[in-house]
Every structure is written in structure tokens, then in C-alpha cells.
Design a protein around this motif. Structure first.
Motif: not given
Ligand code: BT5
Length: 261
Positions: A63, A67-68, A127, A151, A154, A169
Motif C-alpha cells: 500500500s 492511500k489505503g 480491494i 485499498n 489508489q 480500490s
């Protein structure tokens, strides 16, 4: 012991949420703290970035920073044995419902589906992955760390080329940046109701609830376990969380761990 409401509005999950900009793995750090008795049930660690985020069998969970949604929760599930598969299934129900609620989606299994044992897929792409790890604390009580990687924001090129074809994502499927804080709250709220149900009523409802949200019923699957492949048709989930398959010879087999294609 009665719990007062957490800042999130839950009773147990997230009574303490600590966020690290960089950490090796939220699971590893929370597990070490739990072993020393430094944290209590429902404690959560989140991270912006993990240097050694991991999945099962020492696989890597990737990751890019910021973003995650990467977090781990400490649980003390009341189960006769340390049934990690069932805990993972229970957690994935919470993530599934939490994502639907966050996105204001109705229950559309074609878009969001659970994959045994611990993945969430959108249109066939991963995801979310969940990793449950057991341990024993300083009072000899069994605990479980549930680690969850979703996710969220992303873009396709944020994933390594080797997983771009299998990963997606929430941003990629909705076209919009998503608030990771709001998503965390939504997931914890959903998961807590399942966790309390497990603690108060036992675990027999988990497998059927999980199966409703999966898309493997009566589908051909191949399971790889200990480097051995078994193919057949998925026919159900056992009460202890194992996957039931009717293999090509017509025999019913029960799988406790492995990868499903
Ligand atoms: C999992 O393992 O899917 C469990 C991942 C759990 C990650 C969380 S993040 C917070 C907490 N702290 C940790 O250190 N771990 C937990 P598994 O089923 O073994 O799948 C791993 C495989 O998924 C990899 O080998 C890749 O193929 C793929 N993968 C890696 N990163 C991915 C990503 N971001 N999105 C989709 N697939 C990914």
C-alpha cells in the motif's frame, strides 16, 4: 465489564485508535503490545504506511503511503478454540457491510463479494485482505489480532505492475476519493454488531451470513493447499468456517486453509 461509548460511537472496537505515519506492520506491533498486556480488547492501530505489511504465508501486503486503510484490532473472541478462520469471516462481514454503508450502496453481490477465506473483491478484483493472527497475553488469555487492509484511494499505477490486474480500490470503482476516517468508522460500527453477536450468541450464524455475500456457491473452484491443487464445486461453508467442495470425483472435501481460484 460495561464499556462507555468510544469516540466513534461503538462500545468496544476503537476505544483507542493510534495512528502511526510509518510502522513495520500494524499486526506485528499490536500483537507485541497484546502479549505484554499493554492494550485491551478493541484497541486499534492504524498506519499511513507499512514497511513490512504482510498477508498469509509471509506474503506482502502493498500500500503506497496515505492511500489505503491499514489497521489492526485486538479481540478476545469467546470461541471454544482459537478459530482464526471464523474470526476472519466475521471481520469480513463487518468490512463488507461497512463499505456498502459508506458508499451508500445496496447489497449488490456482483459489485462487492467475499472470497474465501479472507478477501473482498469488486468485479473480481481484490480491494481488501484480512489477516487474523492468534496469540497469548501475559495473563495466559488467548487473543486474536485482526489486520485489515482496504485499498481506498489508489489509482491503477499505485499498485505494483505484478498486481495491477488483480487489485482495485474504492476510488477506482467509484471515481471519487474516499475519506478513510469515515470508512473506518463505518467498518467498525458494522463489525462491532457482529462481534457482540459472536460474544453473546455464539458463532453458528457466521458461515451462512458469509455465504450470502460470497459469489462462489455452485461455482467451479480450484483450491491450492500445501502446493496441492484440488478442483471441484463450492457447496458451502462449514460451521467452523471451513470451505466445503465437491471434487471432480464427487467426494465432499473440507478445506481449512489455502487459496481459491
Ligand atoms: C491478505 O493476505 O490478503 C491479508 C492482507 C492483510 C493486510 C493487513 S494491512 C494491516 C495489517 N497489517 C499487516 O501487516 N497485515 C494486515 P493474502 O491472502 O496472503 O494475500 C496476499 C496477496 O495479495 C499478495 O501476495 C498479492 O498477490 C496480493 N496483494 C498484495 N497487496 C495487495 C493490495 N494492496 N491489493 C490487492 N492485492 C494485494
Amino acid at each position: 465489564m460495561p464499556h462507555s461509548a468510544t469516540p466513534i460511537g461503538t462500545q468496544i472496537l476503537g476505544h483507542s485508535v493510534r495512528t502511526f505515519p510509518v510502522i513495520d506492520s500494524t499486526n506485528s506491533v499490536l500483537k507485541a503490545e497484546a502479549e505484554l498486556g499493554k492494550v485491551t480488547e478493541g484497541a486499534i492501530i492504524t498506519a499511513e504506511h507499512q514497511t513490512t505489511g504482510h498477508g498469509r504465508l509471509n506474503r506482502t501486503w502493498e500500500s503506497p503511503p496515505g492511500k489505503g486503510l491499514l489497521f489492526s484490532i485486538l479481540l478476545y473472541p469467546k470461541l471454544p478454540e482459537n478459530r482464526l478462520t471464523l474470526i476472519g469471516l466475521m471481520a469480513s462481514l463487518g468490512v463488507y457491510d461497512g463499505i456498502l454503508k459508506h458508499l451508500n450502496w445496496t447489497n449488490n453481490q456482483k459489485t462487492l463479494a467475499l472470497k474465501w477465506p479472507n478477501d473482498l473483491l469488486t468485479d473480481g478484483k481484490k480491494i481488501c485482505g484480512i489477516l487474523s493472527e492468534g496469540g497469548i497475553d501475559n495473563q495466559k488469555r488467548r487473543f486474536v489480532i485482526v489486520g485489515i487492509g482496504v485499498n481506498v484511494n489508489q489509482n491503477e499505477t499505485d499498485f505494483a505492475p505484478s498486481i495491477q490486474h488483480i487489485a482495485s480500490s474504492l476510488k477506482l470503482i467509484t471515481g471519487q476519493e474516499q475519506s478513510r476516517d469515515d470508512l473506518l468508522k463505518s467498518i467498525l460500527t458494522s463489525m462491532e454488531s457482529y462481534y457482540l453477536k459472536l460474544q453473546n450468541e455464539g458463532s453458528q450464524w457466521i458461515a451462512p451470513e458469509w455465504f450470502k455475500r460470497a459469489d462462489i456457491m455452485n461455482k467451479k473452484v480450484t483450491v491450492t493447499h500445501n502446493n496441492q491443487k484440488q478442483s471441484g464445486v463450492a457447496v458451502g461453508i462449514a460451521e467452523d468456517g471451513a470451505l466445503r467442495i465437491k471434487n471432480d470425483q464427487g467426494e465432499l472435501i473440507t478445506v481449512y486453509s489455502g487459496d481459491v481460484e
